[in-house]
Design a protein around this motif. Structure first.
Motif, PDB file in Angstrom:
ATOM      1  N   ASP A 242       0.844  -1.171   0.000  1.00  0.00           N
ATOM      2  CA  ASP A 242       0.000   0.000   0.000  1.00  0.00           C
ATOM      3  C   ASP A 242       0.896   1.244   0.000  1.00  0.00           C
ATOM      4  N   GLY A 243       0.313   2.356  -0.342  1.00  0.00           N
ATOM      5  CA  GLY A 243       1.094   3.592  -0.323  1.00  0.00           C
ATOM      6  C   GLY A 243       1.780   3.813  -1.647  1.00  0.00           C
ATOM      7  N   GLU A 244       2.141   5.061  -1.902  1.00  0.00           N
ATOM      8  CA  GLU A 244       2.785   5.366  -3.150  1.00  0.00           C
ATOM      9  C   GLU A 244       4.252   5.633  -2.898  1.00  0.00           C
ATOM     10  N   GLY A 245       4.956   5.803  -3.972  1.00  0.00           N
ATOM     11  CA  GLY A 245       6.368   6.158  -3.821  1.00  0.00           C
ATOM     12  C   GLY A 245       7.279   4.971  -4.052  1.00  0.00           C
ATOM     13  N   ASP A 246       8.559   5.250  -3.902  1.00  0.00           N
ATOM     14  CA  ASP A 246       9.586   4.259  -4.185  1.00  0.00           C
ATOM     15  C   ASP A 246       9.794   3.286  -3.044  1.00  0.00           C
ATOM     16  N   TYR A 247      10.176   2.111  -3.404  1.00  0.00           N
ATOM     17  CA  TYR A 247      10.562   1.104  -2.420  1.00  0.00           C
ATOM     18  C   TYR A 247      11.978   0.655  -2.739  1.00  0.00           C
TER      19      TYR A 247
ATOM     20  N   ALA B 178      10.578 -11.298  -3.114  1.00  0.00           N
ATOM     21  CA  ALA B 178      11.186  -9.988  -2.815  1.00  0.00           C
ATOM     22  C   ALA B 178      10.653  -9.459  -1.488  1.00  0.00           C
ATOM     23  N   VAL B 179      11.527  -8.746  -0.794  1.00  0.00           N
ATOM     24  CA  VAL B 179      11.102  -8.033   0.418  1.00  0.00           C
ATOM     25  C   VAL B 179      11.159  -6.554   0.073  1.00  0.00           C
ATOM     26  N   GLN B 180      10.074  -5.842   0.367  1.00  0.00           N
ATOM     27  CA  GLN B 180      10.053  -4.403   0.066  1.00  0.00           C
ATOM     28  C   GLN B 180      10.355  -3.592   1.318  1.00  0.00           C
ATOM     29  N   LEU B 181      11.191  -2.580   1.145  1.00  0.00           N
ATOM     30  CA  LEU B 181      11.508  -1.661   2.240  1.00  0.00           C
ATOM     31  C   LEU B 181      10.939  -0.295   1.872  1.00  0.00           C
ATOM     32  N   ARG B 182      10.207   0.293   2.807  1.00  0.00           N
ATOM     33  CA  ARG B 182       9.588   1.591   2.548  1.00  0.00           C
ATOM     34  C   ARG B 182      10.204   2.649   3.453  1.00  0.00           C
ATOM     35  N   GLN B 183      10.500   3.792   2.870  1.00  0.00           N
ATOM     36  CA  GLN B 183      11.053   4.897   3.673  1.00  0.00           C
ATOM     37  C   GLN B 183      10.102   5.184   4.827  1.00  0.00           C
ATOM     38  N   ASP B 184      10.668   5.341   6.017  1.00  0.00           N
ATOM     39  CA  ASP B 184       9.818   5.417   7.198  1.00  0.00           C
ATOM     40  C   ASP B 184       9.850   6.768   7.884  1.00  0.00           C
TER      41      ASP B 184
ATOM     42  N   LEU C 172      10.945  11.239   7.449  1.00  0.00           N
ATOM     43  CA  LEU C 172      11.214  12.306   6.490  1.00  0.00           C
ATOM     44  C   LEU C 172      12.678  12.367   6.100  1.00  0.00           C
ATOM     45  N   ALA C 173      13.548  12.102   7.072  1.00  0.00           N
ATOM     46  CA  ALA C 173      14.982  12.203   6.800  1.00  0.00           C
ATOM     47  C   ALA C 173      15.455  11.112   5.846  1.00  0.00           C
ATOM     48  N   GLY C 174      14.660  10.055   5.684  1.00  0.00           N
ATOM     49  CA  GLY C 174      15.029   8.979   4.759  1.00  0.00           C
ATOM     50  C   GLY C 174      16.117   8.073   5.286  1.00  0.00           C
ATOM     51  N   ASP C 175      16.382   8.118   6.595  1.00  0.00           N
ATOM     52  CA  ASP C 175      17.427   7.221   7.095  1.00  0.00           C
ATOM     53  C   ASP C 175      16.858   5.990   7.800  1.00  0.00           C
ATOM     54  N   HIS C 176      15.538   5.847   7.784  1.00  0.00           N
ATOM     55  CA  HIS C 176      14.904   4.646   8.338  1.00  0.00           C
ATOM     56  C   HIS C 176      14.018   4.012   7.263  1.00  0.00           C
ATOM     57  N   PHE C 177      14.113   2.698   7.114  1.00  0.00           N
ATOM     58  CA  PHE C 177      13.242   1.976   6.192  1.00  0.00           C
ATOM     59  C   PHE C 177      12.543   0.830   6.923  1.00  0.00           C
ATOM     60  N   SER C 178      11.216   0.692   6.723  1.00  0.00           N
ATOM     61  CA  SER C 178      10.514  -0.425   7.371  1.00  0.00           C
ATOM     62  C   SER C 178      10.296  -1.551   6.372  1.00  0.00           C
ATOM     63  N   LEU C 179      10.258  -2.773   6.890  1.00  0.00           N
ATOM     64  CA  LEU C 179      10.035  -3.943   6.032  1.00  0.00           C
ATOM     65  C   LEU C 179       8.527  -4.084   5.863  1.00  0.00           C
ATOM     66  N   VAL C 180       8.050  -3.916   4.648  1.00  0.00           N
ATOM     67  CA  VAL C 180       6.604  -3.817   4.415  1.00  0.00           C
ATOM     68  C   VAL C 180       5.916  -5.159   4.676  1.00  0.00           C
ATOM     69  N   GLY C 181       4.894  -5.116   5.529  1.00  0.00           N
ATOM     70  CA  GLY C 181       4.097  -6.313   5.811  1.00  0.00           C
ATOM     71  C   GLY C 181       4.802  -7.347   6.647  1.00  0.00           C
ATOM     72  N   PHE C 182       5.897  -6.969   7.324  1.00  0.00           N
ATOM     73  CA  PHE C 182       6.710  -7.921   8.073  1.00  0.00           C
ATOM     74  C   PHE C 182       6.435  -7.884   9.574  1.00  0.00           C
ATOM     75  N   GLN C 183       5.169  -7.683   9.967  1.00  0.00           N
ATOM     76  CA  GLN C 183       4.866  -7.742  11.385  1.00  0.00           C
ATOM     77  C   GLN C 183       5.193  -9.149  11.894  1.00  0.00           C
TER      78      GLN C 183
END
Ligand code: FAD
Length: 466
Positions: free
Chosen positions: A202-207, A280-286, A288-299
Protein backbone atom coordinates in the motif's frame (compact mmCIF):
# COMPACT_ATOMS: atom_id res chain seq x y z
CA UNK A 1 -12.14 25.65 35.85
CA UNK A 2 -11.00 22.04 36.08
CA UNK A 3 -9.51 19.22 34.07
CA UNK A 4 -10.98 15.70 34.00
CA UNK A 5 -8.55 12.91 33.22
CA UNK A 6 -9.59 9.34 32.46
CA UNK A 7 -6.86 6.74 33.12
CA UNK A 8 -4.23 6.88 35.85
CA UNK A 9 -1.39 5.29 33.91
CA UNK A 10 1.86 6.93 32.85
CA UNK A 11 0.18 9.54 30.65
CA UNK A 12 -2.79 10.30 32.90
CA UNK A 13 -0.63 10.62 36.02
CA UNK A 14 1.80 12.99 34.31
CA UNK A 15 -1.06 15.02 32.81
CA UNK A 16 -2.71 15.34 36.24
CA UNK A 17 0.54 16.56 37.79
CA UNK A 18 1.15 19.12 35.05
CA UNK A 19 -2.37 20.55 35.17
CA UNK A 20 -2.47 20.71 38.96
CA UNK A 21 1.00 22.30 39.05
CA UNK A 22 -0.50 25.15 37.02
CA UNK A 23 -3.18 25.75 39.62
CA UNK A 24 -6.01 23.86 37.92
CA UNK A 25 -8.22 21.41 39.85
CA UNK A 26 -7.98 17.87 38.47
CA UNK A 27 -10.28 14.85 38.77
CA UNK A 28 -8.40 11.70 37.83
CA UNK A 29 -10.49 8.57 37.14
CA UNK A 30 -8.78 5.18 37.40
CA UNK A 31 -10.79 1.97 37.09
CA UNK A 32 -8.39 -0.29 38.95
CA UNK A 33 -8.78 -2.07 41.35
CA UNK A 34 -12.57 -2.24 40.84
CA UNK A 35 -12.01 -3.23 37.23
CA UNK A 36 -8.64 -4.84 36.47
CA UNK A 37 -6.91 -5.13 33.08
CA UNK A 38 -5.25 -8.20 31.56
CA UNK A 39 -1.76 -6.97 32.44
CA UNK A 40 -1.84 -4.58 35.43
CA UNK A 41 -1.21 -6.33 38.73
CA UNK A 42 -1.75 -3.62 41.36
CA UNK A 43 -4.06 -0.70 42.13
CA UNK A 44 -1.19 1.82 41.90
CA UNK A 45 -1.12 4.69 39.47
CA UNK A 46 1.49 4.64 36.69
CA UNK A 47 2.10 0.92 37.04
CA UNK A 48 4.77 -0.40 34.65
CA UNK A 49 3.11 -3.35 32.93
CA UNK A 50 6.23 -5.05 31.59
CA UNK A 51 9.89 -4.05 31.60
CA UNK A 52 11.25 -1.79 34.37
CA UNK A 53 13.38 0.18 31.91
CA UNK A 54 12.87 3.68 30.57
CA UNK A 55 15.65 2.95 28.07
CA UNK A 56 18.72 5.09 27.31
CA UNK A 57 19.55 8.11 29.41
CA UNK A 58 22.27 9.88 27.44
CA UNK A 59 21.86 12.86 25.14
CA UNK A 60 23.30 10.98 22.18
CA UNK A 61 20.12 8.93 21.97
CA UNK A 62 16.66 10.25 21.29
CA UNK A 63 14.87 8.78 24.28
CA UNK A 64 17.62 10.20 26.52
CA UNK A 65 16.90 13.62 25.04
CA UNK A 66 13.15 13.19 25.51
CA UNK A 67 13.71 12.38 29.17
CA UNK A 68 15.93 15.43 29.66
CA UNK A 69 13.27 17.64 28.06
CA UNK A 70 10.66 16.15 30.40
CA UNK A 71 12.85 16.83 33.43
CA UNK A 72 13.14 20.43 32.33
CA UNK A 73 9.36 20.63 32.04
CA UNK A 74 8.92 19.45 35.64
CA UNK A 75 7.89 15.86 34.92
CA UNK A 76 6.62 13.85 37.87
CA UNK A 77 7.31 10.59 36.03
CA UNK A 78 10.97 11.56 35.60
CA UNK A 79 11.27 12.66 39.23
CA UNK A 80 9.77 9.37 40.45
CA UNK A 81 12.07 7.45 38.10
CA UNK A 82 15.15 9.21 39.56
CA UNK A 83 13.90 8.45 43.09
CA UNK A 84 13.55 4.76 42.32
CA UNK A 85 16.51 4.32 39.99
CA UNK A 86 18.32 0.96 39.97
CA UNK A 87 21.75 0.28 38.36
CA UNK A 88 21.33 -0.32 34.61
CA UNK A 89 24.43 1.03 32.85
CA UNK A 90 23.58 3.81 30.41
CA UNK A 91 19.83 3.14 30.74
CA UNK A 92 17.34 4.47 33.29
CA UNK A 93 15.72 1.50 35.02
CA UNK A 94 13.60 1.67 38.14
CA UNK A 95 12.34 -0.31 41.09
CA UNK A 96 8.80 -0.66 39.71
CA UNK A 97 7.05 -0.85 43.10
CA UNK A 98 8.78 2.21 44.42
CA UNK A 99 8.23 4.08 41.17
CA UNK A 100 4.46 3.69 41.06
CA UNK A 101 4.18 4.14 44.83
CA UNK A 102 6.03 7.49 44.55
CA UNK A 103 3.64 8.66 41.82
CA UNK A 104 0.53 7.44 43.64
CA UNK A 105 1.55 9.25 46.82
CA UNK A 106 2.49 12.47 45.05
CA UNK A 107 -0.84 12.64 43.24
CA UNK A 108 -2.88 11.64 46.31
CA UNK A 109 -1.12 14.31 48.39
CA UNK A 110 -1.67 17.13 45.89
CA UNK A 111 -4.40 19.45 47.20
CA UNK A 112 -5.80 20.11 43.69
CA UNK A 113 -6.04 16.45 42.62
CA UNK A 114 -8.99 14.15 43.41
CA UNK A 115 -8.55 10.51 42.51
CA UNK A 116 -11.77 8.64 41.74
CA UNK A 117 -11.65 4.87 41.44
CA UNK A 118 -14.25 4.09 38.80
CA UNK A 119 -14.57 2.93 35.23
CA UNK A 120 -15.59 5.73 32.91
CA UNK A 121 -17.85 4.14 30.30
CA UNK A 122 -18.37 7.08 27.96
CA UNK A 123 -16.37 10.19 27.06
CA UNK A 124 -17.24 12.83 29.69
CA UNK A 125 -18.68 16.18 28.63
CA UNK A 126 -15.97 18.79 28.01
CA UNK A 127 -15.85 22.55 27.60
CA UNK A 128 -13.17 25.24 27.26
CA UNK A 129 -12.97 25.79 30.99
CA UNK A 130 -13.38 22.07 31.78
CA UNK A 131 -11.38 20.09 29.22
CA UNK A 132 -11.10 16.29 29.31
CA UNK A 133 -8.05 14.10 28.68
CA UNK A 134 -8.53 10.45 27.69
CA UNK A 135 -5.42 8.49 28.70
CA UNK A 136 -6.77 4.99 29.08
CA UNK A 137 -3.88 3.25 27.39
CA UNK A 138 -3.55 0.12 25.29
CA UNK A 139 -6.07 -1.76 27.45
CA UNK A 140 -8.87 0.79 27.41
CA UNK A 141 -12.04 -0.83 28.74
CA UNK A 142 -14.52 -2.04 26.12
CA UNK A 143 -17.36 0.33 27.01
CA UNK A 144 -15.19 3.43 26.68
CA UNK A 145 -13.54 2.06 23.53
CA UNK A 146 -17.02 1.76 21.94
CA UNK A 147 -17.74 5.39 22.72
CA UNK A 148 -14.37 6.42 21.26
CA UNK A 149 -15.27 4.51 18.08
CA UNK A 150 -18.50 6.52 17.93
CA UNK A 151 -16.42 9.72 18.15
CA UNK A 152 -13.55 8.97 15.77
CA UNK A 153 -15.08 6.30 13.50
CA UNK A 154 -14.32 2.56 13.53
CA UNK A 155 -11.59 2.84 10.90
CA UNK A 156 -9.61 5.27 13.09
CA UNK A 157 -9.40 3.24 16.29
CA UNK A 158 -7.15 0.19 16.29
CA UNK A 159 -7.09 -2.69 18.75
CA UNK A 160 -3.86 -4.43 17.85
CA UNK A 161 -0.46 -3.29 17.00
CA UNK A 162 1.41 -5.26 14.42
CA UNK A 163 4.66 -3.47 13.99
CA UNK A 164 7.15 -4.25 11.25
CA UNK A 165 10.89 -3.98 11.87
CA UNK A 166 12.77 -0.82 10.83
CA UNK A 167 16.35 -0.76 9.58
CA UNK A 168 18.88 2.04 9.44
CA UNK A 169 19.24 3.05 5.77
CA UNK A 170 23.04 3.30 5.86
CA UNK A 171 23.28 -0.38 6.87
CA UNK A 172 21.39 -1.66 3.78
CA UNK A 173 23.71 -3.10 1.12
CA UNK A 174 22.67 -1.02 -1.91
CA UNK A 175 24.62 -3.23 -4.30
CA UNK A 176 22.06 -6.01 -3.70
CA UNK A 177 18.76 -4.09 -3.60
CA UNK A 178 16.96 -2.12 -6.31
CA UNK A 179 14.65 0.86 -6.15
CA UNK A 180 11.20 0.44 -7.77
CA UNK A 181 7.49 0.59 -7.16
CA UNK A 182 5.44 -2.45 -8.07
CA UNK A 183 4.42 -2.29 -11.76
CA UNK A 184 6.31 0.99 -11.85
CA UNK A 185 3.36 2.82 -10.38
CA UNK A 186 1.87 3.51 -6.97
CA UNK A 187 -0.93 1.40 -5.53
CA UNK A 188 -3.22 3.19 -3.15
CA UNK A 189 -3.49 1.57 0.23
CA UNK A 190 -5.86 -1.07 1.43
CA UNK A 191 -6.26 1.14 4.49
CA UNK A 192 -7.77 3.83 2.26
CA UNK A 193 -10.24 1.29 0.98
CA UNK A 194 -11.24 0.38 4.51
CA UNK A 195 -8.89 -2.62 4.74
CA UNK A 196 -6.38 -3.41 7.46
CA UNK A 197 -3.82 -0.73 8.22
CA UNK A 198 -0.92 -3.12 7.84
CA UNK A 199 -1.65 -4.41 4.35
CA UNK A 200 1.23 -4.97 1.95
CA UNK A 201 2.04 -2.92 -1.13
CA UNK A 202 0.00 0.00 0.00
CA UNK A 203 1.09 3.59 -0.32
CA UNK A 204 2.78 5.37 -3.15
CA UNK A 205 6.37 6.16 -3.82
CA UNK A 206 9.59 4.26 -4.19
CA UNK A 207 10.56 1.10 -2.42
CA UNK A 208 13.89 -0.55 -1.94
CA UNK A 209 13.44 -4.16 -3.02
CA UNK A 210 15.53 -7.06 -1.76
CA UNK A 211 15.38 -9.82 -4.41
CA UNK A 212 15.66 -13.47 -3.32
CA UNK A 213 16.58 -16.50 -5.41
CA UNK A 214 14.75 -19.77 -4.78
CA UNK A 215 17.59 -21.05 -2.56
CA UNK A 216 17.69 -17.81 -0.58
CA UNK A 217 13.92 -17.84 -0.13
CA UNK A 218 13.89 -21.44 1.09
CA UNK A 219 16.73 -20.79 3.53
CA UNK A 220 14.89 -17.73 4.88
CA UNK A 221 11.59 -19.67 5.09
CA UNK A 222 13.21 -22.52 7.04
CA UNK A 223 14.80 -20.08 9.49
CA UNK A 224 11.51 -18.27 9.94
CA UNK A 225 9.39 -21.30 10.75
CA UNK A 226 11.91 -22.60 13.30
CA UNK A 227 12.65 -19.25 14.99
CA UNK A 228 11.52 -18.79 18.58
CA UNK A 229 8.47 -16.55 19.05
CA UNK A 230 7.81 -14.26 21.98
CA UNK A 231 4.69 -15.13 23.92
CA UNK A 232 1.93 -12.58 23.80
CA UNK A 233 -0.61 -12.08 26.50
CA UNK A 234 -3.80 -14.01 26.05
CA UNK A 235 -5.69 -11.36 24.18
CA UNK A 236 -8.46 -11.69 21.66
CA UNK A 237 -6.17 -13.05 18.97
CA UNK A 238 -8.93 -13.60 16.41
CA UNK A 239 -9.39 -9.92 15.76
CA UNK A 240 -5.72 -9.51 15.22
CA UNK A 241 -5.25 -12.47 12.99
CA UNK A 242 -8.07 -11.47 10.68
CA UNK A 243 -6.31 -8.18 10.08
CA UNK A 244 -2.65 -8.86 9.59
CA UNK A 245 -0.87 -12.10 10.21
CA UNK A 246 2.66 -12.26 11.59
CA UNK A 247 5.04 -13.44 8.85
CA UNK A 248 6.03 -16.58 10.75
CA UNK A 249 2.37 -17.61 11.02
CA UNK A 250 1.96 -17.10 7.27
CA UNK A 251 5.16 -19.06 6.63
CA UNK A 252 3.88 -22.01 8.65
CA UNK A 253 0.82 -22.22 6.40
CA UNK A 254 2.90 -23.31 3.44
CA UNK A 255 6.12 -22.88 1.53
CA UNK A 256 4.63 -20.39 -0.93
CA UNK A 257 2.32 -18.40 1.34
CA UNK A 258 4.82 -15.58 1.78
CA UNK A 259 5.53 -15.49 -1.98
CA UNK A 260 1.85 -14.72 -2.49
CA UNK A 261 1.81 -12.30 0.43
CA UNK A 262 4.37 -9.76 1.64
CA UNK A 263 7.21 -11.35 -0.39
CA UNK A 264 5.39 -11.48 -3.72
CA UNK A 265 7.68 -10.52 -6.59
CA UNK A 266 5.05 -9.74 -9.25
CA UNK A 267 5.51 -6.39 -10.94
CA UNK A 268 9.04 -5.96 -9.57
CA UNK A 269 11.64 -6.29 -12.28
CA UNK A 270 15.23 -6.43 -11.07
CA UNK A 271 17.13 -4.10 -13.46
CA UNK A 272 20.24 -6.26 -13.15
CA UNK A 273 18.55 -9.41 -14.48
CA UNK A 274 15.64 -7.88 -16.39
CA UNK A 275 13.36 -10.42 -14.65
CA UNK A 276 11.13 -10.70 -11.62
CA UNK A 277 12.99 -12.37 -8.75
CA UNK A 278 11.70 -15.57 -7.12
CA UNK A 279 10.60 -13.53 -4.09
CA UNK A 280 11.19 -9.99 -2.82
CA UNK A 281 11.10 -8.03 0.42
CA UNK A 282 10.05 -4.40 0.07
CA UNK A 283 11.51 -1.66 2.24
CA UNK A 284 9.59 1.59 2.55
CA UNK A 285 11.05 4.90 3.67
CA UNK A 286 9.82 5.42 7.20
CA UNK A 287 10.77 8.95 8.12
CA UNK A 288 11.21 12.31 6.49
CA UNK A 289 14.98 12.20 6.80
CA UNK A 290 15.03 8.98 4.76
CA UNK A 291 17.43 7.22 7.10
CA UNK A 292 14.90 4.65 8.34
CA UNK A 293 13.24 1.98 6.19
CA UNK A 294 10.51 -0.42 7.37
CA UNK A 295 10.04 -3.94 6.03
CA UNK A 296 6.60 -3.82 4.42
CA UNK A 297 4.10 -6.31 5.81
CA UNK A 298 6.71 -7.92 8.07
CA UNK A 299 4.87 -7.74 11.38
CA UNK A 300 6.25 -10.51 13.58
CA UNK A 301 6.32 -11.92 17.09
CA UNK A 302 9.72 -13.56 16.77
CA UNK A 303 12.04 -12.84 19.72
CA UNK A 304 14.23 -9.84 19.01
CA UNK A 305 17.56 -11.69 18.98
CA UNK A 306 16.11 -14.27 16.61
CA UNK A 307 14.60 -11.54 14.42
CA UNK A 308 18.00 -10.02 13.78
CA UNK A 309 19.45 -13.42 12.86
CA UNK A 310 16.59 -14.40 10.53
CA UNK A 311 16.11 -11.00 8.84
CA UNK A 312 19.84 -10.75 8.10
CA UNK A 313 19.36 -13.73 5.78
CA UNK A 314 17.55 -11.36 3.38
CA UNK A 315 19.93 -10.22 0.62
CA UNK A 316 20.93 -6.61 1.28
CA UNK A 317 20.22 -6.85 5.01
CA UNK A 318 23.19 -9.01 6.01
CA UNK A 319 24.69 -6.13 8.03
CA UNK A 320 21.39 -4.41 8.87
CA UNK A 321 21.16 -2.45 12.08
CA UNK A 322 17.60 -2.51 13.44
CA UNK A 323 16.18 0.75 14.76
CA UNK A 324 13.09 -1.13 15.92
CA UNK A 325 12.10 -4.79 15.90
CA UNK A 326 8.70 -6.11 14.85
CA UNK A 327 6.11 -6.67 17.55
CA UNK A 328 2.53 -7.75 18.04
CA UNK A 329 0.55 -6.68 21.06
CA UNK A 330 -2.85 -5.53 22.19
CA UNK A 331 -2.99 -1.81 21.74
CA UNK A 332 -5.94 0.52 21.55
CA UNK A 333 -4.95 3.71 19.75
CA UNK A 334 -6.41 6.31 17.48
CA UNK A 335 -5.13 7.18 14.03
CA UNK A 336 -3.34 10.27 15.30
CA UNK A 337 -2.87 12.08 11.97
CA UNK A 338 -6.60 11.83 11.27
CA UNK A 339 -7.88 12.58 14.75
CA UNK A 340 -5.37 14.78 16.59
CA UNK A 341 -3.66 18.15 16.46
CA UNK A 342 -0.04 18.46 17.66
CA UNK A 343 -1.28 19.88 20.95
CA UNK A 344 -2.91 16.43 21.53
CA UNK A 345 -6.37 18.00 21.10
CA UNK A 346 -9.02 16.22 19.04
CA UNK A 347 -9.20 18.31 15.87
CA UNK A 348 -13.01 18.20 15.69
CA UNK A 349 -13.46 18.72 19.44
CA UNK A 350 -10.59 20.84 20.83
CA UNK A 351 -11.85 20.62 24.43
CA UNK A 352 -11.02 16.90 24.35
CA UNK A 353 -7.45 15.55 24.41
CA UNK A 354 -5.99 12.09 23.92
CA UNK A 355 -2.73 11.19 25.62
CA UNK A 356 -0.48 8.19 26.12
CA UNK A 357 -0.47 5.02 24.11
CA UNK A 358 -4.10 5.71 23.14
CA UNK A 359 -2.93 8.83 21.29
CA UNK A 360 -0.74 6.76 18.99
CA UNK A 361 2.70 6.87 20.60
CA UNK A 362 4.72 3.85 21.68
CA UNK A 363 6.53 3.29 24.99
CA UNK A 364 6.49 4.34 28.63
CA UNK A 365 8.51 7.52 28.15
CA UNK A 366 6.64 8.59 25.02
CA UNK A 367 3.28 7.96 26.73
CA UNK A 368 4.29 10.05 29.72
CA UNK A 369 5.65 12.78 27.38
CA UNK A 370 2.35 13.08 25.52
CA UNK A 371 0.52 13.20 28.86
CA UNK A 372 2.86 15.97 29.95
CA UNK A 373 2.06 18.14 26.95
CA UNK A 374 -1.67 17.32 27.06
CA UNK A 375 -1.70 18.30 30.75
CA UNK A 376 0.06 21.61 30.06
CA UNK A 377 -2.33 22.41 27.20
CA UNK A 378 -5.49 21.33 29.02
CA UNK A 379 -4.49 23.62 31.91
CA UNK A 380 -3.81 26.42 29.42
CA UNK A 381 -7.25 25.99 27.87
CA UNK A 382 -8.94 25.92 31.27
CA UNK A 383 -7.21 29.16 32.29
CA UNK A 384 -7.83 30.96 29.00
CA UNK A 385 -4.19 30.80 27.83
CA UNK A 386 -3.08 29.81 24.31
CA UNK A 387 -2.33 26.14 23.61
CA UNK A 388 0.85 25.24 21.71
CA UNK A 389 3.38 22.51 21.05
CA UNK A 390 7.17 22.79 21.30
CA UNK A 391 8.93 23.03 17.90
CA UNK A 392 9.78 19.93 15.86
CA UNK A 393 13.43 20.47 16.67
CA UNK A 394 12.65 19.17 20.19
CA UNK A 395 11.97 15.50 20.90
CA UNK A 396 8.65 16.19 22.62
CA UNK A 397 7.53 18.48 19.78
CA UNK A 398 8.68 16.02 17.10
CA UNK A 399 6.72 13.22 18.74
CA UNK A 400 3.57 15.36 18.82
CA UNK A 401 4.14 16.41 15.21
CA UNK A 402 4.67 12.81 14.07
CA UNK A 403 1.51 11.58 15.81
CA UNK A 404 -0.58 14.33 14.22
CA UNK A 405 1.03 14.65 10.77
CA UNK A 406 2.45 11.27 9.68
CA UNK A 407 0.85 9.54 6.71
CA UNK A 408 -2.57 8.41 8.01
CA UNK A 409 -2.75 5.51 5.55
CA UNK A 410 0.32 3.87 7.09
CA UNK A 411 0.08 5.17 10.62
CA UNK A 412 1.93 3.17 13.26
CA UNK A 413 2.64 4.31 16.81
CA UNK A 414 6.26 5.38 17.12
CA UNK A 415 8.96 5.52 19.71
CA UNK A 416 10.94 8.74 19.69
CA UNK A 417 13.88 8.61 17.27
CA UNK A 418 16.17 11.32 15.93
CA UNK A 419 14.74 10.39 12.51
CA UNK A 420 11.39 12.08 13.27
CA UNK A 421 13.05 15.33 14.38
CA UNK A 422 13.86 18.14 11.97
CA UNK A 423 17.35 17.45 10.58
CA UNK A 424 20.28 19.80 11.17
CA UNK A 425 21.44 21.89 8.22
CA UNK A 426 25.14 21.63 8.93
CA UNK A 427 25.30 18.37 10.83
CA UNK A 428 28.70 17.38 12.24
CA UNK A 429 30.24 14.18 10.88
CA UNK A 430 29.72 11.01 12.87
CA UNK A 431 26.48 9.69 14.32
CA UNK A 432 27.22 10.46 17.97
CA UNK A 433 28.35 14.03 17.26
CA UNK A 434 25.29 14.58 15.04
CA UNK A 435 22.95 13.30 17.75
CA UNK A 436 24.60 15.44 20.42
CA UNK A 437 24.23 18.50 18.19
CA UNK A 438 20.53 17.69 17.67
CA UNK A 439 20.12 17.43 21.44
CA UNK A 440 21.90 20.70 22.09
CA UNK A 441 19.66 22.49 19.59
CA UNK A 442 16.56 20.79 21.06
CA UNK A 443 17.26 21.90 24.62
CA UNK A 444 17.87 25.50 23.49
CA UNK A 445 14.65 25.52 21.45
CA UNK A 446 12.68 23.98 24.31
CA UNK A 447 13.83 26.76 26.64
CA UNK A 448 12.78 29.37 24.07
CA UNK A 449 9.33 27.73 23.85
CA UNK A 450 8.97 27.73 27.64
CA UNK A 451 10.00 31.40 27.80
CA UNK A 452 7.54 32.29 25.03
CA UNK A 453 4.69 30.55 26.85
CA UNK A 454 5.33 32.26 30.15
CA UNK A 455 5.43 35.65 28.39
CA UNK A 456 2.10 34.83 26.69
CA UNK A 457 0.42 33.64 29.89
CA UNK A 458 1.43 36.86 31.66
CA UNK A 459 -0.42 38.81 28.98
CA UNK A 460 -3.62 36.77 29.57
CA UNK A 461 -5.83 38.21 32.33
CA UNK A 462 -6.05 36.01 35.41
CA UNK A 463 -9.01 33.59 35.42
CA UNK A 464 -10.97 33.39 38.64
CA UNK A 465 -11.41 29.99 40.28
CA UNK A 466 -14.76 28.43 39.32
C1 FAD B 1 1.53 -5.98 27.41
C2 FAD B 1 2.23 -4.68 27.20
C3 FAD B 1 3.57 -4.57 27.51
C4 FAD B 1 4.24 -3.35 27.32
N1 FAD B 1 5.56 -3.29 27.64
C5 FAD B 1 6.21 -2.13 27.50
C6 FAD B 1 7.59 -2.03 27.88
O1 FAD B 1 8.18 -2.99 28.34
N2 FAD B 1 8.22 -0.85 27.70
C7 FAD B 1 7.57 0.24 27.20
O2 FAD B 1 8.20 1.31 27.09
N3 FAD B 1 6.27 0.18 26.83
C8 FAD B 1 5.57 -0.97 26.96
N4 FAD B 1 4.26 -1.06 26.59
C9 FAD B 1 3.63 0.06 25.91
C10 FAD B 1 3.21 1.29 26.76
O3 FAD B 1 4.33 2.08 26.94
C11 FAD B 1 2.59 1.01 28.07
O4 FAD B 1 1.40 0.30 27.81
C12 FAD B 1 2.27 2.29 28.89
O5 FAD B 1 1.83 1.88 30.13
C13 FAD B 1 1.26 3.21 28.24
O6 FAD B 1 0.94 4.27 29.10
P1 FAD B 1 -0.54 4.85 29.16
O7 FAD B 1 -0.60 5.85 30.24
O8 FAD B 1 -0.96 5.25 27.82
O9 FAD B 1 -1.44 3.59 29.55
P2 FAD B 1 -1.48 2.77 30.93
O10 FAD B 1 -0.22 2.92 31.67
O11 FAD B 1 -1.97 1.40 30.59
O12 FAD B 1 -2.61 3.54 31.75
C14 FAD B 1 -3.95 3.54 31.36
C15 FAD B 1 -4.80 3.46 32.61
O13 FAD B 1 -6.17 3.67 32.27
C16 FAD B 1 -6.97 2.79 33.03
N5 FAD B 1 -8.26 2.64 32.32
C17 FAD B 1 -8.49 1.98 31.15
N6 FAD B 1 -9.80 2.14 30.80
C18 FAD B 1 -10.38 2.92 31.74
C19 FAD B 1 -11.69 3.44 31.92
N7 FAD B 1 -12.66 3.20 31.05
N8 FAD B 1 -11.96 4.19 33.03
C20 FAD B 1 -10.97 4.47 33.94
N9 FAD B 1 -9.70 3.99 33.83
C21 FAD B 1 -9.40 3.23 32.71
C22 FAD B 1 -6.13 1.52 33.14
O14 FAD B 1 -6.52 0.76 34.27
C23 FAD B 1 -4.72 2.10 33.28
O15 FAD B 1 -4.35 2.27 34.61
C24 FAD B 1 3.55 -2.24 26.79
C25 FAD B 1 2.19 -2.36 26.47
C26 FAD B 1 1.54 -3.56 26.68
C27 FAD B 1 0.08 -3.66 26.35
Amino acid sequence: MSVTIVGGGLAGSEAAWQAASRGVAVTLHEMRPARPTAVHKTDRLAELVCSNSFRGDKLDNAVGLLKEEMRRLGSLVMRAAEDSRVPAGAALAVDRERFSETITRALAAHPLISIVRDEVVSIPASSERSPVIIATGPLTSDALASDIVALVGSSHLYFYDAISPIVLAETIDRSKVFRASRWGRSLRGAADAGGPACAVDDGEGDYLNCPLTRDEYERFHDALVTAESATIHDFDKERFFEGCLPIEVMARRGGDTLRFGPMKPVGLVDPRTGREPYAAVQLRQDNLAGDHFSLVGFQTQIKWGEQARVLRLIPGLEQAEFVRFGMVHRNTYVNGPTVLAETWQVRRRPTLFFAGQMSGVEGYVESAASGLLAGINAAALATGCPVSAPPRTTAIGALAYYASHADPAHYEPSNITFGIMQPLHNAPRGKRQRNLALSERALGDLQAWVDGRSAQSQRVPAVSQA
